[in-house]
Design a protein around this motif. Sequence first.
Motif, mmCIF file in Angstrom:
data_model
loop_
_atom_site.group_PDB
_atom_site.id
_atom_site.type_symbol
_atom_site.label_atom_id
_atom_site.label_comp_id
_atom_site.label_asym_id
_atom_site.label_seq_id
_atom_site.Cartn_x
_atom_site.Cartn_y
_atom_site.Cartn_z
ATOM 1 N N GLY A 138 23.535 68.780 149.722
ATOM 2 C CA GLY A 138 24.970 67.304 149.472
ATOM 3 C C GLY A 138 24.144 66.050 149.076
ATOM 4 O O GLY A 138 23.298 65.969 148.352
ATOM 5 N N ASP A 139 25.270 64.908 148.650
ATOM 6 C CA ASP A 139 24.979 63.981 148.540
ATOM 7 C C ASP A 139 24.307 62.547 149.385
ATOM 8 O O ASP A 139 24.608 62.635 150.571
ATOM 9 C CB ASP A 139 26.152 63.345 147.510
ATOM 10 C CG ASP A 139 27.303 62.631 148.001
ATOM 11 O OD1 ASP A 139 27.067 63.281 149.928
ATOM 12 O OD2 ASP A 139 28.567 62.340 147.254
ATOM 13 N N GLU A 140 24.124 61.695 148.881
ATOM 14 C CA GLU A 140 24.182 60.371 149.691
ATOM 15 C C GLU A 140 25.174 60.625 151.137
ATOM 16 O O GLU A 140 24.323 59.983 152.259
ATOM 17 C CB GLU A 140 24.281 58.868 148.753
ATOM 18 C CG GLU A 140 22.804 58.904 147.820
ATOM 19 C CD GLU A 140 23.087 59.421 146.605
ATOM 20 O OE1 GLU A 140 23.178 59.243 145.298
ATOM 21 O OE2 GLU A 140 24.531 59.864 145.904
ATOM 22 N N GLU A 141 26.570 60.109 150.861
ATOM 23 C CA GLU A 141 27.127 60.307 151.704
ATOM 24 C C GLU A 141 26.894 61.564 152.663
ATOM 25 O O GLU A 141 26.742 61.759 154.012
ATOM 26 C CB GLU A 141 28.321 60.274 151.653
ATOM 27 C CG GLU A 141 29.707 59.730 152.283
ATOM 28 C CD GLU A 141 30.655 60.166 152.156
ATOM 29 O OE1 GLU A 141 31.819 59.570 152.303
ATOM 30 O OE2 GLU A 141 31.289 59.671 150.489
ATOM 31 N N ALA A 142 26.959 62.757 152.181
ATOM 32 C CA ALA A 142 26.394 63.665 153.108
ATOM 33 C C ALA A 142 25.523 64.133 154.163
ATOM 34 O O ALA A 142 25.081 64.169 155.267
ATOM 35 C CB ALA A 142 26.547 65.035 152.069
ATOM 36 N N ILE A 143 24.155 62.811 153.458
ATOM 37 C CA ILE A 143 23.163 63.323 154.049
ATOM 38 C C ILE A 143 22.965 61.668 154.935
ATOM 39 O O ILE A 143 22.905 61.995 156.254
ATOM 40 C CB ILE A 143 21.813 62.492 153.170
ATOM 41 C CG1 ILE A 143 21.664 63.490 151.982
ATOM 42 C CG2 ILE A 143 20.330 62.089 154.074
ATOM 43 C CD1 ILE A 143 20.468 63.356 150.635
ATOM 44 N N CYS A 144 24.052 61.220 154.837
ATOM 45 C CA CYS A 144 24.338 59.965 156.774
ATOM 46 C C CYS A 144 25.052 60.287 157.007
ATOM 47 O O CYS A 144 24.556 60.646 158.638
ATOM 48 C CB CYS A 144 24.773 58.703 155.048
ATOM 49 S SG CYS A 144 23.940 57.447 154.510
ATOM 50 N N ARG A 145 25.813 61.842 156.634
ATOM 51 C CA ARG A 145 26.773 62.177 158.099
ATOM 52 C C ARG A 145 26.160 63.119 158.894
ATOM 53 O O ARG A 145 26.421 63.904 159.130
ATOM 54 C CB ARG A 145 28.114 62.639 156.954
ATOM 55 C CG ARG A 145 28.616 61.500 157.025
ATOM 56 C CD ARG A 145 29.974 62.046 156.480
ATOM 57 N NE ARG A 145 31.144 60.542 155.649
ATOM 58 C CZ ARG A 145 31.834 59.417 156.154
ATOM 59 N NH1 ARG A 145 31.518 59.809 158.096
ATOM 60 N NH2 ARG A 145 32.114 58.745 155.836
ATOM 61 N N ALA A 146 25.245 63.979 157.883
ATOM 62 C CA ALA A 146 24.097 64.938 158.360
ATOM 63 C C ALA A 146 23.388 64.434 160.334
ATOM 64 O O ALA A 146 23.359 65.142 160.928
ATOM 65 C CB ALA A 146 23.399 65.140 157.354
ATOM 66 N N ALA A 147 23.877 63.525 160.164
ATOM 67 C CA ALA A 147 22.696 62.996 161.346
ATOM 68 C C ALA A 147 23.674 63.251 162.400
ATOM 69 O O ALA A 147 23.445 63.075 163.394
ATOM 70 C CB ALA A 147 22.870 61.633 161.549
ATOM 71 N N ASP A 148 25.000 63.376 162.044
ATOM 72 C CA ASP A 148 25.425 64.031 163.772
ATOM 73 C C ASP A 148 25.334 65.302 163.859
ATOM 74 O O ASP A 148 25.329 65.614 164.855
ATOM 75 C CB ASP A 148 26.934 63.864 163.551
ATOM 76 C CG ASP A 148 27.647 61.865 162.794
ATOM 77 O OD1 ASP A 148 27.237 61.213 163.406
ATOM 78 O OD2 ASP A 148 28.600 62.089 162.720
ATOM 79 N N ARG A 149 24.407 65.891 162.778
ATOM 80 C CA ARG A 149 24.568 67.219 163.278
ATOM 81 C C ARG A 149 23.628 67.498 163.296
ATOM 82 O O ARG A 149 22.843 68.888 163.416
ATOM 83 C CB ARG A 149 24.541 68.079 162.223
ATOM 84 C CG ARG A 149 26.356 68.085 161.297
ATOM 85 C CD ARG A 149 26.711 69.293 160.391
ATOM 86 N NE ARG A 149 26.104 69.296 159.142
ATOM 87 C CZ ARG A 149 26.137 69.030 158.641
ATOM 88 N NH1 ARG A 149 27.560 67.606 158.179
ATOM 89 N NH2 ARG A 149 25.714 67.953 156.770
ATOM 90 N N GLY A 150 22.899 66.792 163.838
ATOM 91 C CA GLY A 150 21.062 66.456 163.930
ATOM 92 C C GLY A 150 20.028 67.158 162.732
ATOM 93 O O GLY A 150 18.111 67.750 162.801
ATOM 94 N N GLU A 151 20.583 67.148 161.714
ATOM 95 C CA GLU A 151 20.013 67.446 160.312
ATOM 96 C C GLU A 151 19.312 66.457 160.037
ATOM 97 O O GLU A 151 18.163 66.832 159.035
ATOM 98 C CB GLU A 151 20.718 68.286 159.585
ATOM 99 C CG GLU A 151 21.609 69.122 159.359
ATOM 100 C CD GLU A 151 22.994 69.679 158.789
ATOM 101 O OE1 GLU A 151 23.426 70.789 158.697
ATOM 102 O OE2 GLU A 151 22.897 68.860 157.731
#
Length: 241
Positions: A138-151
């Motif tokens: 994941g890039d920076e955007e993916a890391i931020c959006r991973a908050a929705d999955r609890g990662e």
Amino acid sequence: MLLPSVPRARLRSAVRPAVDTPFGPLTFVTTIGNTSLPPRPDELFRLPGDRAVARWVVPGARVELLLTPYDPALDPEHWGPLTDCRAAVWRIDARRALGRVRFSAELPEGAGGGYDGGQSLAAITVEDEKTRLTVGGGDEEAICRAADRGEVPRRWAGLLDEVHGHAVSTWGVEYGRYQGLSWTLPPLEAGDHCELSVVAAWAPADDESTSTWHAVMASPTVLLSQVASRSAARADTPDAC
């Protein structure tokens, strides 16, 4: 903790975790503050199906790394077959505030490739006359959006504006000499955890379907779900080992 319900056996000898690729081993390093964790973990566990979990425990944090085969289930009508695909899921559990944490996945010296990222994907591709290898996460955007999955911590979702505003300076993904990827995380607080995935996929160089690029897009949640489901299937099979 990674995959707490999956059976495991502790191995007596803990070797450095790595993914063997046609261009040499893909190795992993965790740096907390200015200190890199030792190559050999404190504990190494064997899981069903040629999988392993390494664990390091240091003051202030526990770090785990799962190495696993991965089947991206690419549609054969659109994508050429992969020679192999292997994944890693890295997790850190913070026991105190951690201002700087860095996780790296590196190929050997001389195996440098080129940038091959895309939206929400950080990736490099290395190629010779026989083989194409893509390593991605994941890039920076993916890391931020991973908050929705609890990662990752929920508050990291609020950092998305930094990414879109190109203001990321203290955290993000680095490519170095394109022989690997490094993720520097936003600060962690006590009780936080973060999960990151790295996938390495390779195929014959003459395959023009970009199958390796599409294979490396899996999130930690997808990878852990596949391991859990296949481990459960093995457990339900008579004489499974």
